[in-house]
Design a protein around this motif. Sequence first.
Motif, short mmCIF file in Angstrom:
data_model
loop_
_atom_site.label_atom_id
_atom_site.label_comp_id
_atom_site.label_asym_id
_atom_site.label_seq_id
_atom_site.Cartn_x
_atom_site.Cartn_y
_atom_site.Cartn_z
N GLY A 57 30.88 42.45 21.82
CA GLY A 57 30.92 41.07 21.37
C GLY A 57 31.40 40.09 22.43
O GLY A 57 31.20 38.87 22.30
N VAL A 58 32.02 40.60 23.48
CA VAL A 58 32.56 39.73 24.53
C VAL A 58 31.47 38.90 25.18
O VAL A 58 31.68 37.74 25.56
N ARG A 59 30.28 39.47 25.31
CA ARG A 59 29.19 38.79 26.02
C ARG A 59 28.73 37.51 25.32
O ARG A 59 27.99 36.72 25.93
N ASN A 60 29.15 37.30 24.09
CA ASN A 60 28.74 36.08 23.38
C ASN A 60 29.54 34.86 23.84
O ASN A 60 29.25 33.74 23.42
N THR A 61 30.53 35.07 24.70
CA THR A 61 31.39 33.99 25.17
C THR A 61 30.98 33.55 26.57
O THR A 61 30.74 34.39 27.45
N GLU A 62 30.91 32.27 26.79
CA GLU A 62 30.60 31.72 28.11
C GLU A 62 31.86 31.81 28.98
O GLU A 62 32.95 31.47 28.54
N TYR A 63 31.71 32.28 30.23
CA TYR A 63 32.90 32.49 31.06
C TYR A 63 32.94 31.61 32.31
O TYR A 63 33.87 31.73 33.12
N GLY A 64 31.99 30.72 32.47
CA GLY A 64 32.06 29.77 33.57
C GLY A 64 31.56 30.33 34.90
O GLY A 64 31.03 31.44 34.98
N ASP A 65 31.78 29.58 35.95
CA ASP A 65 31.32 29.92 37.30
C ASP A 65 32.41 30.71 38.02
O ASP A 65 33.55 30.25 38.12
N VAL A 66 32.08 31.90 38.51
CA VAL A 66 33.05 32.73 39.23
C VAL A 66 32.69 32.86 40.71
O VAL A 66 33.22 33.72 41.41
N THR A 67 31.81 32.01 41.19
CA THR A 67 31.35 32.11 42.58
C THR A 67 32.51 32.03 43.56
O THR A 67 32.60 32.86 44.50
N GLN A 68 33.40 31.07 43.38
CA GLN A 68 34.51 30.92 44.31
C GLN A 68 35.44 32.11 44.29
O GLN A 68 35.97 32.51 45.34
N ARG A 69 35.64 32.70 43.12
CA ARG A 69 36.53 33.87 43.04
C ARG A 69 35.90 35.08 43.72
O ARG A 69 36.59 35.88 44.36
N LYS A 70 34.60 35.22 43.62
CA LYS A 70 33.92 36.31 44.33
C LYS A 70 33.98 36.09 45.84
O LYS A 70 34.13 37.05 46.62
N GLU A 71 33.87 34.84 46.26
CA GLU A 71 34.00 34.53 47.69
C GLU A 71 35.41 34.82 48.18
O GLU A 71 35.61 35.31 49.30
N LEU A 72 36.42 34.53 47.34
CA LEU A 72 37.79 34.85 47.69
C LEU A 72 37.95 36.35 47.93
O LEU A 72 38.54 36.77 48.93
N ARG A 73 37.41 37.14 47.03
CA ARG A 73 37.50 38.60 47.18
C ARG A 73 36.84 39.04 48.48
O ARG A 73 37.38 39.90 49.19
N LYS A 74 35.71 38.47 48.80
CA LYS A 74 35.00 38.82 50.04
C LYS A 74 35.82 38.42 51.26
O LYS A 74 35.97 39.20 52.21
N ASP A 75 36.39 37.20 51.23
CA ASP A 75 37.16 36.71 52.37
C ASP A 75 38.42 37.54 52.60
O ASP A 75 38.84 37.75 53.75
N LEU A 76 39.03 38.02 51.51
CA LEU A 76 40.25 38.82 51.63
C LEU A 76 39.96 40.28 51.98
O LEU A 76 40.89 41.05 52.21
N GLN A 77 38.67 40.64 52.02
CA GLN A 77 38.25 42.01 52.36
C GLN A 77 38.94 43.04 51.45
O GLN A 77 39.54 44.01 51.92
N CYS A 78 38.82 42.80 50.17
CA CYS A 78 39.52 43.63 49.19
C CYS A 78 38.82 44.97 48.97
O CYS A 78 37.62 45.12 49.18
N HIS A 79 39.60 45.93 48.51
CA HIS A 79 39.07 47.24 48.16
C HIS A 79 38.19 47.15 46.91
O HIS A 79 38.20 46.15 46.19
N THR A 80 37.49 48.24 46.62
CA THR A 80 36.69 48.33 45.39
C THR A 80 37.58 48.67 44.21
O THR A 80 38.72 49.13 44.37
N PHE A 81 37.05 48.45 43.01
CA PHE A 81 37.79 48.83 41.81
C PHE A 81 37.92 50.35 41.72
O PHE A 81 38.94 50.86 41.22
N GLU A 82 36.94 51.06 42.21
CA GLU A 82 37.03 52.52 42.26
C GLU A 82 38.24 52.94 43.10
O GLU A 82 38.98 53.87 42.73
N TRP A 83 38.45 52.28 44.22
CA TRP A 83 39.62 52.56 45.06
C TRP A 83 40.90 52.34 44.27
O TRP A 83 41.84 53.14 44.33
N TYR A 84 40.95 51.24 43.52
CA TYR A 84 42.14 50.94 42.72
C TYR A 84 42.41 52.06 41.71
O TYR A 84 43.56 52.51 41.56
N LEU A 85 41.37 52.51 41.03
CA LEU A 85 41.56 53.56 40.04
C LEU A 85 41.99 54.88 40.68
O LEU A 85 42.81 55.61 40.13
N GLU A 86 41.46 55.18 41.83
CA GLU A 86 41.78 56.45 42.50
C GLU A 86 43.18 56.44 43.12
O GLU A 86 43.89 57.44 43.08
#
Length: 376
Positions: free
Chosen positions: A205-234
């Motif tokens: 049901g979550v997909r029925n909600t509009e969540y806005g533009d996340v472009t800048q947050r994805k760019e932030l992650r790229k600029d910070l050279q962050c690990h993957t979520f798989e890395w976090y879990l492991e």
Amino acid sequence: MGERSGLIRARLRGASVAKGEVLTFLDAHIECTEGWLEPLLTRIKDDRKNVVCPIIDVISDDNFAFHTGSDMTYGGFNWKLQFRWYPVPQREVDRRGGDRTIPLKTPTMAGGLFSMSKSYFDELGSYDAGMDVWGAENIEISFRIWMCGGTLEIVTCSHVGHVFRKSTPYTFPGGTGRIINRNNQRVAEVWMDDYKKFYYKINPGVRNTEYGDVTQRKELRKDLQCHTFEWYLENVYPESQFRLAFENIGEIRNIATRKCLDNMGRKEHEKLGFYACHGQGGNQIFALTKNNEIQHDDLCLDAAPRGGAAEAITMYKCHGKRGNQEWIFKKTEKTIIHAPSGFCLDVPPQGKDAPVVTRCSGHSSQQWELVEKDMM
């Protein structure tokens, strides 16, 4: 603020005008203990990338009685991305070598109380200003700290009391679901990589909600050279329910009735549900774990039959110790056996929605199929 803006944007405003080297965020309904701040500042002095939380002591909302918190729990999250306290795993106990004054590494923070270098807060992207009011900002910043090179700790020598209220005294514009779903989706879309598919199938049901533009947050992650979520879990949270270390995950469908086990939104200590299969995931997703548990999120099927009588099945926190939570699926007979009693998982009497365990009879009401779902 001039008008109600919510916790996230209020904290961003406060951080923008703060002059000190360290930001300390506290809820209004707290009481600091003597000597609470110095241990937090010491850890940031040691390394500016340490983000630190105190042990949160409990203040009763009935009479303001003060109860000391435990250093044997740490922060995690469940399938719905809700923050939860869990027992500290043995690997972390071993790392600390029995010295409980050593700060505890935690996968997530509760969010209300923490200290952080102001320059590091800004460098790491502060808060996601696209989130509304309150909710999930603590999960988002926790992922970001770990995945982008920081460390998140509970400093056991620091204690701050917090009033835990039985209900929320304020409203969420547009409804609680809209706000929480929006914020959680922003976390999933930016930080969870392919694991967001798992989150959406658990919470369709979550997909029925509009969540806005996340472009800048994805760019932030790229600029910070962050690990993957798989890395976090492991590397940070191998105990997470998102690890998908399951023998099977999907629906558990009764052959006689074609109905499915269904959590039906029930909580710990409540009876397991049973409902028409809908194929949409959510509350009908169960995992058969390598530890022979039948698990929905962090709850496991638990039964304690007495004598020969049928016994309803209750959802309890998974404890990993087998016992009343151990189940064996026999593929040939298509039966699910409660290991301690030898009883079979059975459909409830007509008109009931609480499955039971009872003596095995070979009847089709005790036959089940595991309908595996592609969760990733």
